[in-house]
Design a protein around this motif. Structure first.
Motif, short mmCIF file in Angstrom:
data_model
loop_
_atom_site.label_atom_id
_atom_site.label_comp_id
_atom_site.label_asym_id
_atom_site.label_seq_id
_atom_site.Cartn_x
_atom_site.Cartn_y
_atom_site.Cartn_z
N MET A 214 0.84 -1.20 0.00
CA MET A 214 0.00 0.00 0.00
C MET A 214 0.87 1.25 0.00
N ALA A 215 0.24 2.40 -0.31
CA ALA A 215 0.96 3.68 -0.34
C ALA A 215 1.27 4.15 1.08
N TYR A 216 2.30 5.00 1.21
CA TYR A 216 2.70 5.49 2.53
C TYR A 216 1.63 6.40 3.13
N GLU A 217 0.76 6.95 2.31
CA GLU A 217 -0.28 7.84 2.82
C GLU A 217 -1.46 7.06 3.41
N THR A 218 -1.40 5.74 3.39
CA THR A 218 -2.51 4.91 3.87
C THR A 218 -2.68 5.05 5.37
N ASP A 219 -3.95 5.17 5.79
CA ASP A 219 -4.27 5.17 7.22
C ASP A 219 -4.18 3.72 7.70
N ALA A 220 -3.18 3.42 8.53
CA ALA A 220 -2.89 2.05 8.92
C ALA A 220 -4.06 1.38 9.63
N ASP A 221 -4.64 2.07 10.61
CA ASP A 221 -5.72 1.46 11.39
C ASP A 221 -6.94 1.17 10.53
N ILE A 224 -6.15 -1.78 8.13
CA ILE A 224 -6.16 -3.07 8.84
C ILE A 224 -7.59 -3.50 9.13
N ALA A 225 -8.43 -2.54 9.56
CA ALA A 225 -9.83 -2.87 9.85
C ALA A 225 -10.55 -3.34 8.59
N ALA A 226 -10.26 -2.68 7.45
CA ALA A 226 -10.90 -3.08 6.19
C ALA A 226 -10.46 -4.48 5.77
N ILE A 227 -9.18 -4.76 5.93
CA ILE A 227 -8.66 -6.09 5.56
C ILE A 227 -9.29 -7.17 6.44
N LEU A 228 -9.37 -6.92 7.75
CA LEU A 228 -9.96 -7.90 8.67
C LEU A 228 -11.43 -8.15 8.34
N SER A 229 -12.11 -7.09 7.95
CA SER A 229 -13.53 -7.25 7.59
C SER A 229 -13.69 -8.15 6.38
N ILE A 230 -12.82 -7.96 5.40
CA ILE A 230 -12.89 -8.78 4.19
C ILE A 230 -12.54 -10.23 4.52
N LEU A 231 -11.52 -10.43 5.34
CA LEU A 231 -11.11 -11.79 5.70
C LEU A 231 -12.22 -12.51 6.46
N VAL A 251 -1.43 -7.04 9.93
CA VAL A 251 -0.41 -6.19 10.53
C VAL A 251 0.43 -5.55 9.43
N ILE A 252 1.22 -4.56 9.82
CA ILE A 252 2.22 -4.01 8.91
C ILE A 252 3.48 -4.86 9.06
N SER A 253 3.84 -5.57 8.01
CA SER A 253 4.97 -6.49 8.10
C SER A 253 6.30 -5.84 7.73
N SER A 254 6.28 -4.82 6.86
CA SER A 254 7.53 -4.17 6.48
C SER A 254 7.25 -2.82 5.84
N MET A 255 8.24 -1.95 5.91
CA MET A 255 8.18 -0.63 5.25
C MET A 255 9.33 -0.57 4.25
N ASN A 256 8.96 -0.48 3.00
CA ASN A 256 9.94 -0.55 1.93
C ASN A 256 10.24 0.84 1.38
N ASP A 257 11.04 0.91 0.32
CA ASP A 257 11.42 2.20 -0.24
C ASP A 257 10.21 2.99 -0.74
N ALA A 264 -1.89 -10.04 5.57
CA ALA A 264 -3.17 -10.64 5.95
C ALA A 264 -2.93 -12.13 6.19
N ARG A 265 -3.27 -12.60 7.38
CA ARG A 265 -2.99 -13.99 7.74
C ARG A 265 -4.26 -14.67 8.25
N VAL A 266 -4.58 -15.84 7.63
CA VAL A 266 -5.77 -16.59 8.04
C VAL A 266 -5.43 -18.07 8.07
N TRP A 267 -6.28 -18.85 8.77
CA TRP A 267 -6.18 -20.31 8.79
C TRP A 267 -7.38 -20.89 8.06
N ILE A 268 -7.12 -21.89 7.21
CA ILE A 268 -8.19 -22.50 6.42
C ILE A 268 -7.96 -24.01 6.34
#
Length: 306
Positions: A214-221, A224-231, A251-257, A264-268
């Motif tokens: 995602m872009a650096y301007e993304t609101d992290a919280d 994350i809430a949107a991703i969890l809702s989709i999952l 979660v935020i796993s890394s910050m790149n250049d 996004a992590r799930v069990w299936i």
């Protein structure tokens, strides 16, 4: 290249020639002196050999039919008892080869050939063949190891020796797998038993990780809430109520250049792995932009100062 030099003993050649000449002279003398007896003996010998040959043919045909019936009977028995395909195919193959060798020995014995000498010859030949085919012996031992320790069974999806596919059966020397694009791969049991085997079907559930840049301007919280809702909206996604699983996380796993990577992590269930992965990838790709989140990619901004 290896050249073998042999020497022939002249005296031995003379002795062989003398023996052949003596036998020929004896036969000619017998024909001249008593042709009727000779022809009668010859005819009787021919009849005896013909009867033995006919008996050998009948024995071989009946034996081959019995071996075929035994193979089918074993196959039905294993299917009735729900025996693992890897074990059943191995045993059926081993029994078939053993009975076939026994049938050949019995057939040759029926012709009047000394089977004791034949057995010794087979033993010596087997030793020589075993030394020449050490790889085949290794594959046979590997097949036994697979049956004993059972690193996989028929129907499991595995990755071994650089190939991924579903196990179809294990014979005495190799294992057959079918790849997702319907190719049949035959892997020697020796290499398979001595190499790494990744069995995707060994456990009932699996973890699925999906990375989103995602872009650096993304609101992290909010992201994350949107991703969890989709999952959580996918009913195939498991939660902590399932043994061995946990609730979906993001979660935020890394910050790149140029990007921020959200994980996004799930069990299936293992059987749902690929379909859930494809479906979640599509849903995340289509739904997140609708909620104002932008996927980013590595890039460089260049400013020219005049």
């Amino acid at each position: 290249m290896i050249f073998l030099q042999t020497t022939i003993d002249p005296e031995m050649v003379i002795n062989v020639n003398d023996s052949i000449k003596a036998a020929t002279d004896s036969l000619i003398t017998q024909v001249k002196e008593n042709p009727g007896t000779f022809m009668q003996d010859l005819l009787q010998s021919a009849i005896d050999f013909g009867l033995k040959l006919l008996a050998a043919i009948v024995i071989y045909i009946i034996g081959a039919w019995l071996i075929k019936r035994i193979k089918k009977g074993l196959t039905r028995l294993f299917a009735k008892r729900n025996t693992e395909t890897t074990l059943s195919t191995f045993i059926v193959s081993l029994v078939s080869i053993t009975l076939t060798i026994l049938l050949i020995v019995i057939t040759i014995g029926t012709l009047g050939i000394n089977t004791t000498s034949l057995a010794a010859l087979l033993a010596a030949g087997g030793m020589a063949i075993g030394m020449a085919l050490s790889g085949a012996v290794s594959n046979f031992a590997g097949g036994l190891m697979i049956l004993v320790f059972k690193p996989f069974k028929a129907g499991d999806f595995i990755n071994a020796q650089g190939y991924s596919g579903t196990v179809k059966g294990v014979s005495i020397v190799n294992t057959k797998i079918v790849t997702p694009d319907n190719r049949e791969i035959i892997i020697p049991n020796g290499a398979l038993s001595n190499g790494n085997i990744d069995n995707y079907s060994a456990r009932p559930i699996r973890r699925l990780d999906i990375e989103l840049n995602m872009a650096y301007e993304t609101d992290a919280d909010k992201c994350i809430a949107a991703i969890l809702s989709i999952l959580s909206s996918d009913q195939r996604v498991l939660d902590s109520k399932t043994e061995g699983a946990s609730d979906p996380i993001s979660v935020i796993s890394s910050m790149n250049d140029s990007t921020v990577t959200f994980l996004a992590r799930v069990w299936i269930n293992s059987s749902d792995y690929w379909q859930v992965k494809f479906d979640l990838n599509k849903t995340l790709f289509t739904e997140l932009p609708k909620q104002g989140f932008t996927f980013e990619y590595p890039h460089m901004n260049i400013t020219i100062d005049n």
